[in-house]
Write a protein that holds these residues in place. Structure first.
Motif, mmCIF file in Angstrom:
data_model
loop_
_atom_site.group_PDB
_atom_site.id
_atom_site.type_symbol
_atom_site.label_atom_id
_atom_site.label_comp_id
_atom_site.label_asym_id
_atom_site.label_seq_id
_atom_site.Cartn_x
_atom_site.Cartn_y
_atom_site.Cartn_z
ATOM 1 N N HIS A 26 0.822 -1.192 0.000
ATOM 2 C CA HIS A 26 0.000 0.000 0.000
ATOM 3 C C HIS A 26 0.870 1.262 0.000
ATOM 4 N N LYS A 27 0.288 2.331 -0.510
ATOM 5 C CA LYS A 27 0.974 3.611 -0.585
ATOM 6 C C LYS A 27 0.466 4.525 0.522
ATOM 7 N N LEU A 28 1.374 5.219 1.171
ATOM 8 C CA LEU A 28 1.031 6.063 2.307
ATOM 9 C C LEU A 28 1.975 7.259 2.341
ATOM 10 N N GLN A 29 1.444 8.405 2.777
ATOM 11 C CA GLN A 29 2.321 9.554 2.972
ATOM 12 C C GLN A 29 2.144 10.084 4.391
ATOM 13 N N VAL A 30 3.260 10.530 4.949
ATOM 14 C CA VAL A 30 3.272 11.109 6.288
ATOM 15 C C VAL A 30 3.689 12.567 6.159
ATOM 16 N N VAL A 31 2.910 13.468 6.733
ATOM 17 C CA VAL A 31 3.219 14.897 6.702
ATOM 18 C C VAL A 31 3.418 15.350 8.140
ATOM 19 N N SER A 32 4.669 15.631 8.491
ATOM 20 C CA SER A 32 5.006 16.065 9.843
ATOM 21 C C SER A 32 5.057 17.584 9.871
ATOM 22 N N LEU A 33 4.053 18.205 10.481
ATOM 23 C CA LEU A 33 3.922 19.652 10.519
ATOM 24 C C LEU A 33 4.617 20.205 11.754
ATOM 25 N N GLY A 34 5.557 21.128 11.547
ATOM 26 C CA GLY A 34 6.367 21.605 12.661
ATOM 27 C C GLY A 34 7.267 20.489 13.146
ATOM 28 N N THR A 51 4.967 1.637 0.126
ATOM 29 C CA THR A 51 5.590 2.867 -0.344
ATOM 30 C C THR A 51 5.198 3.991 0.605
ATOM 31 N N VAL A 52 6.145 4.476 1.359
ATOM 32 C CA VAL A 52 5.878 5.512 2.364
ATOM 33 C C VAL A 52 6.657 6.768 1.996
ATOM 34 N N SER A 53 5.932 7.827 1.700
ATOM 35 C CA SER A 53 6.541 9.130 1.409
ATOM 36 C C SER A 53 6.433 9.996 2.654
ATOM 37 N N TRP A 54 7.570 10.531 3.084
ATOM 38 C CA TRP A 54 7.606 11.331 4.322
ATOM 39 C C TRP A 54 7.961 12.766 3.971
ATOM 40 N N VAL A 55 7.169 13.711 4.495
ATOM 41 C CA VAL A 55 7.398 15.129 4.253
ATOM 42 C C VAL A 55 7.551 15.842 5.588
ATOM 43 N N ASP A 56 8.694 16.457 5.812
ATOM 44 C CA ASP A 56 8.934 17.277 7.001
ATOM 45 C C ASP A 56 8.677 18.734 6.659
ATOM 46 N N VAL A 57 7.824 19.394 7.446
ATOM 47 C CA VAL A 57 7.458 20.788 7.202
ATOM 48 C C VAL A 57 7.848 21.627 8.412
ATOM 49 N N ASP A 58 8.573 22.713 8.168
ATOM 50 C CA ASP A 58 8.933 23.615 9.256
ATOM 51 C C ASP A 58 9.485 24.895 8.651
ATOM 52 N N ASP A 134 5.210 28.423 6.091
ATOM 53 C CA ASP A 134 4.672 29.107 7.261
ATOM 54 C C ASP A 134 3.269 28.557 7.502
ATOM 55 N N LEU A 135 3.106 27.761 8.540
ATOM 56 C CA LEU A 135 1.836 27.090 8.794
ATOM 57 C C LEU A 135 0.757 28.028 9.312
ATOM 58 N N THR A 136 1.088 29.283 9.556
ATOM 59 C CA THR A 136 0.075 30.269 9.934
ATOM 60 C C THR A 136 -0.462 31.024 8.721
ATOM 61 N N SER A 137 0.103 30.760 7.551
ATOM 62 C CA SER A 137 -0.362 31.438 6.338
ATOM 63 C C SER A 137 -1.642 30.774 5.823
ATOM 64 N N LYS A 138 -2.447 31.533 5.100
ATOM 65 C CA LYS A 138 -3.719 31.018 4.612
ATOM 66 C C LYS A 138 -3.554 30.018 3.479
ATOM 67 N N ASN A 139 -2.431 30.072 2.773
ATOM 68 C CA ASN A 139 -2.234 29.202 1.613
ATOM 69 C C ASN A 139 -1.200 28.108 1.863
ATOM 70 N N ARG A 173 -7.818 27.142 11.502
ATOM 71 C CA ARG A 173 -7.600 27.119 10.051
ATOM 72 C C ARG A 173 -6.807 25.893 9.630
ATOM 73 N N LEU A 174 -5.782 25.561 10.417
ATOM 74 C CA LEU A 174 -4.950 24.401 10.092
ATOM 75 C C LEU A 174 -5.781 23.124 10.089
#
Length: 207
Positions: A26-34, A51-58, A134-139, A173-174
């Motif tokens: 199976h395909k899976l993605q992980v989005v780590s916010l902050g 298939t695991v796609s990992w995305v680090d956001v900061d 910037d996780l406080t942005s609207k977009n 919003r988040l």
């Protein structure tokens, strides 16, 4: 307790969505916010064949530091992420060598790292990326999508250790954006949240 009930009424009912499948193939993605300096992409074992796609956001300074420390420790960092992070100042390094000074702790000799098979800590996920948002942005969600996020892929969202650093309107919003992205896709949110009444009680507690 009354304040907590009022907050639940303000935030609306809690909805539990289907847990993304972690079965083989199976395909899976992980989005780590902050994400901070979290190292789970190098530590977690995923089911074979998945298939695991990992995305680090900061923020960019955090991701620059993280990439530098990972490289310094001998962890695998994809070349495209090395290029996108803070580059080595070769002029400053040459000047430091002439002055017989030690390089800065963030000046990492990337040439010392061999192919992925030679690194000390290889990535456990199928793909990995760092995204400055910037996780406080609207977009913020649009920026995530432009960086490769696939709304049709089952997703684990990890705003762990983040929400209590954000204002109530930004948290709302988040979470609304995450819910919108998960309307037609099995998703789960792993988050830590401290009720406002608890924070107020801690602030007003006698020293």
């Amino acid at each position: 307790q009354q304040q907590q009930q009022q907050q639940q009424q303000q935030w609306g009912p809690t909805t539990t969505t289907a847990r993304p499948s972690s079965r083989v193939g199976h395909k899976l993605q992980v989005v780590s916010l902050g994400c901070g300096l979290d190292s789970r992409p190098w530590r977690l074992e995923f089911p074979g064949g998945s298939t695991v796609s990992w995305v680090d956001v900061d923020q960019q300074p955090v991701l620059d530091l993280k990439a530098a420390l990972l490289l310094e420790a001998g962890a695998e960092v994809p070349p495209q992420q090395q290029q996108q992070r803070q580059p080595i100042d070769h002029a400053a390094a040459a000047e430091a060598q002439q002055n017989q000074q030690q390089p800065s702790e963030h000046d990492v000799d990337r040439s010392a790292l061999g192919p992925a098979g030679d690194v000390k800590y290889p990535l456990k996920c199928s793909s990995y990326s760092m995204v400055t948002i910037d996780l406080t942005s609207k977009n913020w969600l649009l920026k995530l999508q432009s960086a490769g996020f696939e709304a049709a892929t089952p997703t684990i969202w990890v705003p762990e250790g983040l929400l209590y650093y954000m204002g109530p309107e930004h948290v709302m919003r988040l979470l609304i954006d995450i819910a919108a992205a998960a309307v037609d896709t099995p998703s789960i949110v792993i988050a830590s949240h401290i009720p406002l009444c608890n924070l107020d009680a801690a602030r007003n507690a006698p020293e």
